[in-house]
Design an enzyme around this catalytic site. Structure first.
Site, PDB file in Angstrom:
ATOM      1  N   LYS A 115       0.858  -1.189   0.000  1.00  0.00           N
ATOM      2  CA  LYS A 115       0.000   0.000   0.000  1.00  0.00           C
ATOM      3  C   LYS A 115       0.893   1.238   0.000  1.00  0.00           C
ATOM      4  CE  LYS A 115      -2.226   1.680   3.762  1.00  0.00           C
ATOM      5  NZ  LYS A 115      -1.701   3.066   3.813  1.00  0.00           N
ATOM      6  N   GLU A 117       0.635   5.818  -0.215  1.00  0.00           N
ATOM      7  CA  GLU A 117      -0.237   6.991  -0.137  1.00  0.00           C
ATOM      8  C   GLU A 117      -0.037   7.899  -1.348  1.00  0.00           C
ATOM      9  OE1 GLU A 117       0.297   8.988   3.641  1.00  0.00           O
ATOM     10  OE2 GLU A 117      -0.027   7.131   4.770  1.00  0.00           O
ATOM     11  N   GLU A 184      -9.444   7.696   3.326  1.00  0.00           N
ATOM     12  CA  GLU A 184      -9.317   8.056   4.751  1.00  0.00           C
ATOM     13  C   GLU A 184      -9.758   9.505   4.985  1.00  0.00           C
ATOM     14  OE1 GLU A 184      -5.662   7.020   6.731  1.00  0.00           O
ATOM     15  OE2 GLU A 184      -6.210   8.132   8.534  1.00  0.00           O
TER      16      GLU A 184
END
Ligand code: KIV
Length: 267
Positions: A115, A117, A184
């Protein structure tokens, strides 16, 4: 126990309208419990910087630390998909470095996916990692590695310009070939719009109920960590009190010579 969860399995869950569960894990014992309980994805998140290492943010976490924790979690995996988080500065400097580092999380850590960002700015990096065969989960909205740019952990996408930026980021992540994306810290109607526009699953944290799945930090949902508790966290247990009570009982029994008993001793 059902079939091993794979990346194509996660894609199919969205197509079938099945909600996806994801929790963070950082060690063997917890990962074993979560895997046996049936969670579909185990995320070895760089949130370990806060809940395991006690730092105020995730920025100091190193790739070697992420590889170490990913390896512990991967050892416990039976069914869940294990995703290793790429820490700050492990993928932003150059594409070559991003490829090497994603590869290390897979080769040395045992991750089945990584993962990272970022949206539009990370399109090329995501595309390159996917092209060497490593599935990527994106992460947009409130991206904790950008905490200093945001000036704190602030909900993203409240004004029109920011909303368009977050939507653009999510679309870019999908276009680049990610198999899923974490949304998020954003208004729930924005998360709903993104979830409807993307064909890949959205995994929400502080993004409302319309996402295709939900993720929480395990220490938050079990009540193990209370230095700060975001509004979106639901406490499913109060393990801090459970642990503290057990420890106090142990101390009391040691002082009062009630532990150990004959049955805990060898002859
Ligand atoms: O680091 C982490 O644990 C995360 C999740 C909270 C999405 O990024």
């Amino acid at each position: 126990m059902g079939d091993k969860i794979t990346v194509p399995h996660i894609a199919k869950m969205k197509q079938r309208g099945e909600k996806i569960s994801c929790l963070t894990a950082y060690d063997y014992s917890f990962a074993r419990i979560l895997d046996e309980a049936g969670v579909e994805m185990l995320l070895v998140g760089d949130s370990l910087g806060c809940v395991v290492q006690g730092s105020p943010n995730t920025l100091a976490v190193t790739l070697d630390e992420m590889i170490y924790h990913t390896r512990l979690v991967a050892r416990a995996r039976r069914r869940a998909l294990v995703i290793g988080d790429m820490p700050f500065l492990s993928y932003q400097v150059s594409r070559e470095q991003a490829l090497q580092n994603a590869g290390r999380l897979v080769k040395e850590g045992g991750a089945e996916a990584v993962k990272l960002e970022g949206g539009v700015a990370m399109r090329g990096v995501i595309d390159a990692i996917v092209n060497i065969g490593i599935p990527v989960m994106g992460h947009v909205g409130l991206t904790p590695q950008s905490v200093n740019r945001f000036g704190g952990y602030k909900v993203q996408g409240r004004d029109q310009q920011c909303r368009e930026n977050v939507l653009g980021d999510a679309l870019a992540v999908e276009e680049a070939g990610a198999f899923a994306v974490v949304l998020e810290g954003m208004p729930l109607d924005l998360a709903r719009e993104i979830t409807e526009r993307l064909t890949i699953p959205t995994i929400g944290i502080g993004a409302g109920a319309h996402c295709d799945g939900q993720v929480l930090v395990i220490h938050d949902m079990l009540g193990l960590f209370d230095d700060f508790t975001p509004k979106f966290v639901k406490r499913y247990a109060d393990l801090k009190s459970t642990v503290a009570n057990a420890v106090k009982e142990f101390i009391g029994e040691v002082k009062e010579r009630k532990f150990p008993l004959e049955e805990h001793s060898f002859r």
